[in-house]
Design an enzyme around this catalytic site. Structure first.
Site, short mmCIF file in Angstrom:
data_model
loop_
_atom_site.label_atom_id
_atom_site.label_comp_id
_atom_site.label_asym_id
_atom_site.label_seq_id
_atom_site.Cartn_x
_atom_site.Cartn_y
_atom_site.Cartn_z
N ASP A 1 27.11 -19.04 -2.98
CA ASP A 1 28.43 -18.53 -3.38
C ASP A 1 29.44 -19.65 -3.18
O ASP A 1 29.11 -20.73 -2.68
CB ASP A 1 28.78 -17.25 -2.61
CG ASP A 1 28.97 -17.49 -1.12
OD1 ASP A 1 28.92 -18.65 -0.68
OD2 ASP A 1 29.17 -16.51 -0.39
N ASP B 1 23.20 -9.39 -5.66
CA ASP B 1 22.99 -9.75 -4.26
C ASP B 1 23.73 -8.72 -3.41
O ASP B 1 24.72 -8.15 -3.86
CB ASP B 1 23.58 -11.14 -3.92
CG ASP B 1 25.08 -11.06 -3.70
OD1 ASP B 1 25.82 -10.97 -4.69
OD2 ASP B 1 25.52 -11.03 -2.53
N CYS C 1 4.23 2.11 -0.67
CA CYS C 1 4.73 0.75 -0.50
C CYS C 1 3.60 -0.18 -0.05
O CYS C 1 2.76 0.19 0.77
CB CYS C 1 5.87 0.72 0.51
SG CYS C 1 6.53 -0.93 0.78
N CYS D 1 4.06 -3.09 1.54
CA CYS D 1 4.50 -4.06 2.56
C CYS D 1 3.74 -3.88 3.88
O CYS D 1 3.15 -2.85 4.15
CB CYS D 1 6.01 -3.94 2.77
SG CYS D 1 6.49 -2.81 4.08
N CYS E 1 4.44 -0.76 6.00
CA CYS E 1 3.90 0.51 5.52
C CYS E 1 2.37 0.55 5.56
O CYS E 1 1.79 1.62 5.75
CB CYS E 1 4.39 0.77 4.10
SG CYS E 1 6.18 1.03 4.04
N HIS F 1 10.26 -4.34 4.85
CA HIS F 1 10.08 -3.16 3.99
C HIS F 1 11.21 -3.02 2.98
O HIS F 1 10.96 -2.83 1.79
CB HIS F 1 9.97 -1.87 4.81
CG HIS F 1 10.10 -0.68 3.92
ND1 HIS F 1 9.08 -0.26 3.08
CD2 HIS F 1 11.18 0.11 3.65
CE1 HIS F 1 9.51 0.75 2.35
NE2 HIS F 1 10.78 0.99 2.66
ZN LIG Z 1 7.07 -0.83 3.01
#
Ligand SMILES: [Zn+2]
Length: 362
Positions: free
Chosen positions: A91, A265, A303, A305, A308, A334
């Site tokens: 930025d 963002d 999910c 990730c 999870c 996550h």
């Molecule tokens: Zn997750």
């Protein structure tokens, strides 16, 4: 153009695109995690890349004050410094100089201010902002602008927008063309459609590699953010990326992609990860709540990730209650995976021509 952008598919106003930078290809629509102090808080670069992120946002204001742009440049640039091999957008510092620094004085030249860290005096001008971003090695540089406060009188919003347009011109002139690098202009104009349109036209005339919509998501409400986005997008070039700054919640992202936005963002997924909030396909969860204490189920069964696939809600609740650092690490992982997969699902829906039916959980 020094920064490549190709539109691959359209569905209504939405598009799927491919942004080619000096540090790799970014598929759009994309969400950019925020790496304020040369780190996305609680994430290793490897963990961040595993969420699917291929671009992150760095903060000029923070990095120029600490550790300093010249020091980062001497150490090989921001990519090397933070060991992030993928793309970086920085930025301009305009937003944070207004929200964080003390004793600000705005003039035609730029903003004189004192550091929020040690009170030292600094001057941020369009020329200095673009130079700091070059020293950092940003793939995408943002033009220096004034972030107009909300709410504000129309006359003040108009004067601020016109100042930002003069600064945009100076930013564009200062930017050093390099292959795979580009500079984006920022549309201002508060919640006034005609000012937004004028700003978009002026920026297009100057000519940028991409166009951002700034000064929204600061308290005006989702309906107004969407209305301003709808009013602005038709006046931005079709063949260049569009970036809605500081947005947002999952439902904000879906609504803005439907209105033709390619890049976003926001600190929301990372900040929420450090305050026990998780975004899931079933809605938002607070892992601090006692209802999770004996729940052996994963956070989000759909999910991919590590939070999870490896742990239960009960374990994450325990980490939060015990104040363990791993809670922030797993929940941030996550949330960023959830955001990356939401964007990927939207890209797929656009390719299949079914984005109109796509909705984010509340
Ligand atoms: Zn997750």
């Amino acid at each position: 153009m020094s920064l490549g952008f190709e539109v691959l598919a359209r569905d209504g106003a939405a598009r799927v695109g491919r942004l080619t930078t000096a540090h790799g290809v970014v598929e759009t629509p994309v969400f950019m995690p925020v790496g304020t102090a040369a780190t996305v808080k609680a994430m290793t670069p490897e963990g961040l890349a595993a969420t699917g992120a291929r671009i992150l946002l760095g903060n000029t204001y923070h990095l120029m004050l600490r550790p300093g742009a010249e020091r980062v440049a001497a150490l090989g640039g921001l990519h090397r410094f933070m060991n992030w091999p993928h793309a970086i957008l920085t930025d301009s510092g305009g937003f944070q100089v207004m929200s964080l620094s003390a004793l600000r004085t705005i003039s035609e030249d730029g903003v004189a201010f004192r550091s929020h860290l040690d009170g030292s005096k600094h001057l941020l001008t369009p020329e200095r902002s673009v130079d700091v971003q070059r020293l950092l090695g940003a793939d995408i540089t943002m033009a220096f602008d004034e972030c107009t406060p909300f709410p504000a009188e129309r006359a003040a919003v108009e004067a601020s927008m016109e100042l930002s347009m003069r600064w945009a011109e100076r930013s564009r002139r200062t930017f050093a063309e390099r292959p795979g690098h580009g500079i984006f202009g920022i549309v201002q104009g508060g919640v006034h459609e005609d000012l937004r349109v004028r700003s978009a036209k002026q920026l297009t005339e100057i000519g940028f590699d991409g166009y951002a919509i700034g000064g929204l998501a600061i308290g005006e409400g989702q309906a107004t953010t969407f209305a301003m986005t709808e009013a602005t997008v038709p006046f931005l070039p079709e063949d260049r990326p569009r970036y809605l700054m500081g947005v947002g919640k999952p439902s904000d992202l879906v609504g803005a992609v439907k209105r033709g936005i390619d890049m976003f963002d926001c600190v929301l997924p990372t900040r929420s990860g450090r305050t026990a909030q998780a975004f899931t396909r079933q809605g938002t969860l607070n892992l601090r709540n006692a209802c999770h204490a004996e729940d052996g189920a994963p956070l989000d069964p759909d999910c991919r990730c590590p939070a999870c696939t490896g742990f239960s809600r009960a374990y994450l609740h325990h980490l939060v209650k015990a104040g363990e650092i791993l809670a922030a690490m797993l929940l941030t992982t996550h949330n960023l995976t959830y955001y990356a997969d939401l964007m990927a699902a939207m890209r797929e829906a656009i390719m299949a021509g079914r984005l109109a039916q796509f909705e984010a959980p509340q």
